[in-house]
Structure formats: structure tokens, C-alpha cells
Motif scaffolding. Structure first.
Motif, mmCIF file in Angstrom:
data_model
loop_
_atom_site.group_PDB
_atom_site.id
_atom_site.type_symbol
_atom_site.label_atom_id
_atom_site.label_comp_id
_atom_site.label_asym_id
_atom_site.label_seq_id
_atom_site.Cartn_x
_atom_site.Cartn_y
_atom_site.Cartn_z
ATOM 1 N N SER A 47 20.943 43.570 34.507
ATOM 2 C CA SER A 47 22.257 42.707 34.611
ATOM 3 C C SER A 47 23.305 43.376 35.582
ATOM 4 O O SER A 47 23.574 44.511 35.860
ATOM 5 C CB SER A 47 22.796 42.512 33.396
ATOM 6 O OG SER A 47 23.265 43.515 32.829
ATOM 7 N N LEU A 48 24.312 42.378 36.197
ATOM 8 C CA LEU A 48 25.450 42.914 37.136
ATOM 9 C C LEU A 48 26.221 42.118 36.655
ATOM 10 O O LEU A 48 26.426 40.809 36.559
ATOM 11 C CB LEU A 48 24.831 42.500 38.477
ATOM 12 C CG LEU A 48 25.974 42.810 39.618
ATOM 13 C CD1 LEU A 48 26.331 44.029 39.803
ATOM 14 C CD2 LEU A 48 25.338 42.105 40.980
ATOM 15 N N ILE A 49 27.485 42.631 36.628
ATOM 16 C CA ILE A 49 28.844 42.198 36.315
ATOM 17 C C ILE A 49 29.796 42.800 37.058
ATOM 18 O O ILE A 49 29.986 43.944 37.204
ATOM 19 C CB ILE A 49 29.277 42.053 34.918
ATOM 20 C CG1 ILE A 49 28.525 41.748 33.756
ATOM 21 C CG2 ILE A 49 30.727 41.821 34.798
ATOM 22 C CD1 ILE A 49 28.627 42.064 32.392
ATOM 23 N N ILE A 50 30.564 41.872 38.078
ATOM 24 C CA ILE A 50 31.785 42.366 38.730
ATOM 25 C C ILE A 50 33.119 42.189 38.176
ATOM 26 O O ILE A 50 33.141 40.827 37.580
ATOM 27 C CB ILE A 50 31.776 41.995 40.027
ATOM 28 C CG1 ILE A 50 30.522 42.303 40.878
ATOM 29 C CG2 ILE A 50 32.795 42.321 40.818
ATOM 30 C CD1 ILE A 50 30.368 41.516 42.091
ATOM 31 N N VAL A 51 33.817 42.969 37.682
ATOM 32 C CA VAL A 51 35.328 42.874 36.984
ATOM 33 C C VAL A 51 36.113 43.318 37.740
ATOM 34 O O VAL A 51 36.402 44.362 38.357
ATOM 35 C CB VAL A 51 35.187 43.682 35.516
ATOM 36 C CG1 VAL A 51 36.744 43.470 35.019
ATOM 37 C CG2 VAL A 51 34.181 43.308 34.827
ATOM 38 N N LEU A 52 37.223 42.333 38.058
ATOM 39 C CA LEU A 52 38.383 42.742 39.166
ATOM 40 C C LEU A 52 39.401 43.112 38.307
ATOM 41 O O LEU A 52 39.493 42.725 37.014
ATOM 42 C CB LEU A 52 38.725 41.410 40.001
ATOM 43 C CG LEU A 52 37.840 40.716 40.731
ATOM 44 C CD1 LEU A 52 38.439 39.436 41.349
ATOM 45 C CD2 LEU A 52 37.556 41.721 41.988
ATOM 46 N N ASP A 53 40.363 44.031 38.798
ATOM 47 C CA ASP A 53 41.466 44.487 38.153
ATOM 48 C C ASP A 53 42.405 43.560 37.898
ATOM 49 O O ASP A 53 43.447 43.601 36.985
ATOM 50 C CB ASP A 53 42.035 45.749 38.691
ATOM 51 C CG ASP A 53 41.063 46.776 38.669
ATOM 52 O OD1 ASP A 53 40.148 47.125 37.624
ATOM 53 O OD2 ASP A 53 41.262 47.811 39.310
ATOM 54 N N ASN A 54 42.557 42.668 38.930
ATOM 55 C CA ASN A 54 43.537 41.535 38.861
ATOM 56 C C ASN A 54 42.622 40.180 38.031
ATOM 57 O O ASN A 54 41.962 39.614 38.659
ATOM 58 C CB ASN A 54 44.037 41.030 40.100
ATOM 59 C CG ASN A 54 44.916 39.887 40.216
ATOM 60 O OD1 ASN A 54 44.705 39.157 39.241
ATOM 61 N ND2 ASN A 54 45.360 39.408 41.230
ATOM 62 N N PRO A 55 42.994 39.998 36.678
ATOM 63 C CA PRO A 55 42.169 38.859 36.030
ATOM 64 C C PRO A 55 42.269 37.719 36.707
ATOM 65 O O PRO A 55 41.176 36.892 36.345
ATOM 66 C CB PRO A 55 42.581 39.155 34.586
ATOM 67 C CG PRO A 55 44.005 39.670 34.747
ATOM 68 C CD PRO A 55 44.056 40.388 36.027
ATOM 69 N N VAL A 56 43.419 37.322 37.371
ATOM 70 C CA VAL A 56 43.606 35.955 37.889
ATOM 71 C C VAL A 56 42.708 35.736 39.152
ATOM 72 O O VAL A 56 42.223 34.592 39.408
ATOM 73 C CB VAL A 56 45.259 35.961 38.181
ATOM 74 C CG1 VAL A 56 45.581 34.478 38.805
ATOM 75 C CG2 VAL A 56 45.895 35.913 36.894
ATOM 76 N N GLY A 57 42.683 36.747 39.831
ATOM 77 C CA GLY A 57 41.850 36.724 41.181
ATOM 78 C C GLY A 57 42.519 36.265 42.254
ATOM 79 O O GLY A 57 41.998 35.718 43.285
ATOM 80 N N ILE A 58 43.899 35.889 42.281
ATOM 81 C CA ILE A 58 44.678 35.525 43.619
ATOM 82 C C ILE A 58 45.148 36.862 44.184
ATOM 83 O O ILE A 58 46.032 37.588 43.366
ATOM 84 C CB ILE A 58 45.698 34.659 42.764
ATOM 85 C CG1 ILE A 58 44.912 33.446 42.268
ATOM 86 C CG2 ILE A 58 46.541 34.238 44.207
ATOM 87 C CD1 ILE A 58 45.765 32.390 41.736
#
Length: 120
Positions: free
Chosen positions: A1-12
Motif C-alpha cells: 500500500s502507498l499513502i502520501i501525507v502532507l504536513d499541511n493538511p489543507v493542501g493549499i
């Protein structure tokens, strides 16, 4: 499995801003690889038809085209990614010529350069 998690949860994100996060990979069997890379692309596409004619207009501009090495062979021809859970942090800076704001979306499409050697 593969998951990408951004440190900025809003993604803007804004031009010149740093984007960071972690790629989580879980594999049930060992793989022989040449490298693991995160490919990031950002572009704008615009198109429309004129109502008064059959004229079609379109334009596309690329703002971002990166290939970020998460893990490489470090001088070896290949390496083994053993089975288990792996985390690979990443960071890059958006170009100054980016649009005023940009919503970053991550797809579960991670490039893994695999060798022709069979898994152990």
C-alpha cells in the motif's frame, strides 16, 4: 500500500512555499529496486469554444515538473527493500512563478525503478 501525507493538511500552497510530507509504503514481500522517486507535476489547462464560431481555444502551462529521489541505489546497481512498513520524508519548494494559490493533490502513483532481478 502507498499513502502520501502532507504536513499541511489543507493542501493549499502559495508561490515560493515549501511543501513537505511523508510517503508511507507497506509491502508484504521484499523487492529488488534501483530507486524510489516521487514525481510531482503541476500545470494549468484552459480551453473554450467561441459561441459565434466553431473556433476552439486551448492553452496549457507547466508550473512544476519534479522527480524527487526518496531512496536511491547509492552507487550500488540495486538494493533490497525488505518487506514491512517504510516512511520516506520529502520536501521541495514551489517555484515563484506558480499561480497565486494552488491546491496540491497527491495521487497514489509513486515511481519505483525496479531491476530485472527477481525478488529474494
Amino acid at each position: 500500500s502507498l499513502i502520501i501525507v502532507l504536513d499541511n493538511p489543507v493542501g493549499i500552497y502559495f508561490p515560493g512555499e515549501e511543501v513537505s510530507g511523508v510517503v508511507h509504503i507497506s509491502n508484504v514481500s521484499s523487492k529488488i529496486l534501483k530507486g524510489i522517486y516521487l514525481e510531482c507535476q503541476g500545470y494549468a489547462k484552459f480551453c473554450f469554444n467561441e459561441l459565434s464560431s466553431q473556433t476552439y481555444y486551448s492553452a496549457e502551462e507547466t508550473y512544476l515538473d519534479l522527480k524527487i529521489p526518496l531512496i536511491t541505489n547509492e552507487g550500488r546497481e540495486t538494493f533490497e527493500l525488505v518487506s514491512g512498513v517504510h516512511q520516506f520524508p520529502f520536501v521541495f519548494v514551489l517555484p515563484k512563478k506558480f499561480p497565486l494559490h494552488f491546491k496540491l493533490r497527491c495521487w497514489k502513483n509513486l515511481a519505483m525503478a525496479m531491476s530485472n532481478t527477481q525478488s529474494k
